[in-house]
Structures are given as structure tokens and as C-alpha cells.
Scaffold this active site. Structure first.
Site, short mmCIF file in Angstrom:
data_model
loop_
_atom_site.label_atom_id
_atom_site.label_comp_id
_atom_site.label_asym_id
_atom_site.label_seq_id
_atom_site.Cartn_x
_atom_site.Cartn_y
_atom_site.Cartn_z
N ASP A 33 -5.12 2.73 -29.40
CA ASP A 33 -4.08 3.59 -30.14
C ASP A 33 -4.94 4.98 -30.41
OD1 ASP A 33 -1.77 1.87 -32.41
OD2 ASP A 33 -2.12 2.07 -29.44
N PRO A 80 0.71 -0.96 0.15
CA PRO A 80 -0.40 -0.09 -0.47
C PRO A 80 0.60 1.39 0.12
CG PRO A 80 -0.92 -1.37 2.10
CD PRO A 80 0.16 -2.00 1.08
N GLU A 115 0.11 -8.19 6.48
CA GLU A 115 0.79 -8.42 7.33
C GLU A 115 1.98 -6.97 6.54
OE1 GLU A 115 1.88 -12.25 5.95
OE2 GLU A 115 1.79 -12.59 7.45
N ARG A 158 -0.44 -6.67 -21.80
CA ARG A 158 -1.40 -6.22 -23.14
C ARG A 158 -0.58 -5.97 -23.91
NH1 ARG A 158 -3.74 -1.66 -23.51
NH2 ARG A 158 -5.09 -2.25 -24.31
#
Ligand code: 9D3
Length: 246
Positions: free
Chosen positions: A169, A89, A116, A154
Site C-alpha cells: 500500500d 500480442p 498461431e 494477489r
């Protein structure tokens, strides 16, 4: 490209790695995706991977030894120096720009923890990047790793079909997508905008561009500052903002 994920829950990745675009990318040998349980690298009798924090204060902390041993092993087997990404995080926010940069790597290793902490020496002496996917709390780094891997793979040449990549695009200009419609022409009395039925490609393209600008202005105004607009588009947008504020 080789992408390996170190996790205590490798089964979370099986469906995602085999399905859809990621599955096809592997069949085409454009990428190899592996989820590896780093508990296999724990050498203690009970294959311990975490322990209580020095200084007290509850929770568990992932021990350095199994994670160092795993990364060292994967690195020794590799002919390229891997980028080692810690999913956490506190990491740097992941962006499309990073996805694009990471497509240049031959070998990526992602490290995932659950609820944890990591022993700080993992951060200091093993990882090259720390990565978060946004400011919300999840139960672990596995889903974020899947998100990041999906966005990188991708972009690898040959992964997306021609149609899909050409399509993407035209939207990589940093604007939000314009509204799209398909048959029927009337649905529950709601019509398709006339301009899309006009067959006038120039008008259609201008309308789409304006809709993209409008939508970006309404929903993500912070995106507009980084976008190259023509003088005509600037004038039009300023006019829209003026009339909106009256
Ligand atoms: C900052 C919260 N931590 C303070 C005690 C506890 C904690 C909460 C959730 C520690 C790990 C997690 C699990 N999340 C991830 O590992 C994670 C994550 C996320 O929760 N949100 C966005 N991106 C990421 S990347 C890894």
C-alpha cells in the site's frame, strides 16, 4: 472468484497455480484456478483445433468451434456472466489499473494460443477483452495469462498477509521504491546511509520519499506526470533537475 484458462498446454499452469501465494489463496477458498485443454471440446476425428488460413499465406489459425464450445460450456456452468479475455500480442496493454478492475469479477476466462492466429470471429463474437503484457514476442499466451492471474489474485481481499499488503500500500503511490538496507552495517567497506541508523523517523521518511522521487525521475520520468506532489516536493525536484542540468 473462478478463473479458468483455456489452453493446449494445461500442464504449464500446474506448478504456478499450486505454489506460493496462488496456492494459499486457493486453500483459503478465495479463488479457484483451473487450466482446461480446449482440445477436449474439438469434435472432429483427430480433435483438430487449428487449420490453414483462408487466402493462403502459411501459418495456422485456431478454429472457432472448439473455443466457442469451451467458452459456452464454462459459461453455462457458471452463475455469473464471465469476462472472456483473449491473450494476444495485439491486445490492450495490461496495467495495474486493469488488475484492480478485474478483482471485481466473479468469473474470468482466459484464452491462450501459441504461435498461431485466432479466427477473427472469436475476437468479434466471443471475447470481451484482448490483452497483451508488453511489446516483446513470446511463444504463447500461457506465460502472459499467468502474469495477469498473479497480479489479479494477489489483490483479492485476504490473499496477502497483513504485513505484505500494508507494505505494498505504501508504494501504491505510483513512485518507484526507495533503496533498502539490512545488516551488516558495513559490507566490503560499503556503508549503510547514516540517516537510516539515526532513529529519526521523520528524517528517514523524508529521505525515503526523496529517494523514491529521484529514482523515478532517473528511471521512469514518464511516471512523474501522474503523481500528486506537495509544493515542497515540487520545489525540491525542480531544484534537483536544475543542479543536474548545470
Ligand atoms: C504479432 C506476432 N504474430 C504475427 C505473425 C505472431 C505471433 C507471435 C507470438 C502470434 C502469437 C505469439 C504468441 N504470443 C502471445 O500469444 C501473447 C503475447 C506475447 O507474445 N507478448 C506479450 N503479450 C502476449 S499475450 C499473448
Amino acid at each position: 472468484m473462478l478463473i479458468q484458462v483455456l489452453t493446449l498446454f494445461p500442464e504449464m499452469f500446474t506448478g504456478v497455480f499450486e505454489s506460493s501465494i496462488l496456492g494459499k489463496a486457493q486453500q483459503k477458498q478465495l479463488v479457484r484456478l483451473e487450466a482446461i485443454n480446449f482440445r477436449a471440446y474439438a469434435t472432429s476425428k483427430h480433435q483438430t483445433v487449428d487449420d490453414t488460413p483462408y487466402g493462403g499465406g502459411g501459418g495456422m489459425v485456431l478454429k472457432p468451434e472448439p473455443i466457442f464450445a469451451a467458452v459456452d460450456d464454462l459459461t453455462a456452468r457458471s452463475s455469473h456472466k464471465p469476462r472472456v479475455v483473449l491473450m494476444c500480442p495485439q491486445g490492450a496493454p495490461f496495467t495495474q489499473q486493469k488488475a484492480l478492475e478485474w478483482t471485481e469479477e466473479q468469473h474470468l476466462i482466459f484464452i491462450c494460443g501459441h504461435y498461431e492466429g485466432y479466427d477473427e470471429r472469436i475476437r468479434e463474437h466471443l471475447v470481451t477483452d484482448e490483452c497483451s503484457i508488453g511489446d516483446y514476442v513470446l511463444t504463447g499466451g500461457e506465460l502472459p495469462a499467468m502474469v495477469v492471474i498473479d497480479s489479479v489474485v494477489r489483490l483479492l481481499p485476504g490473499v496477502l498477509g497483513n504485513q505484505m499488503s500494508a507494505h505494498s500500500d505504501s508504494f501504491s503511490d505510483g513512485l518507484l521504491e526507495y533503496p533498502q538496507y539490512t545488516r551488516p552495517q558495513q559490507y566490503r567497506g560499503w556503508p549503510v546511509p547514516d540517516i537510516l541508523l539515526s532513529g529519526h523517523h521523520e528524517h528517514v521518511n523524508r529521505w525515503r520519499r526523496q529517494q523514491s522521487l529521484l529514482r523515478t525521475l532517473e528511471r521512469r520520468p514518464e511516471l512523474l506526470v501522474n503523481i500528486a506532489l506537495t509544493d515542497e516536493e515540487k520545489k525540491w525536484l525542480e531544484q534537483v533537475i536544475q543542479t543536474r542540468n548545470q
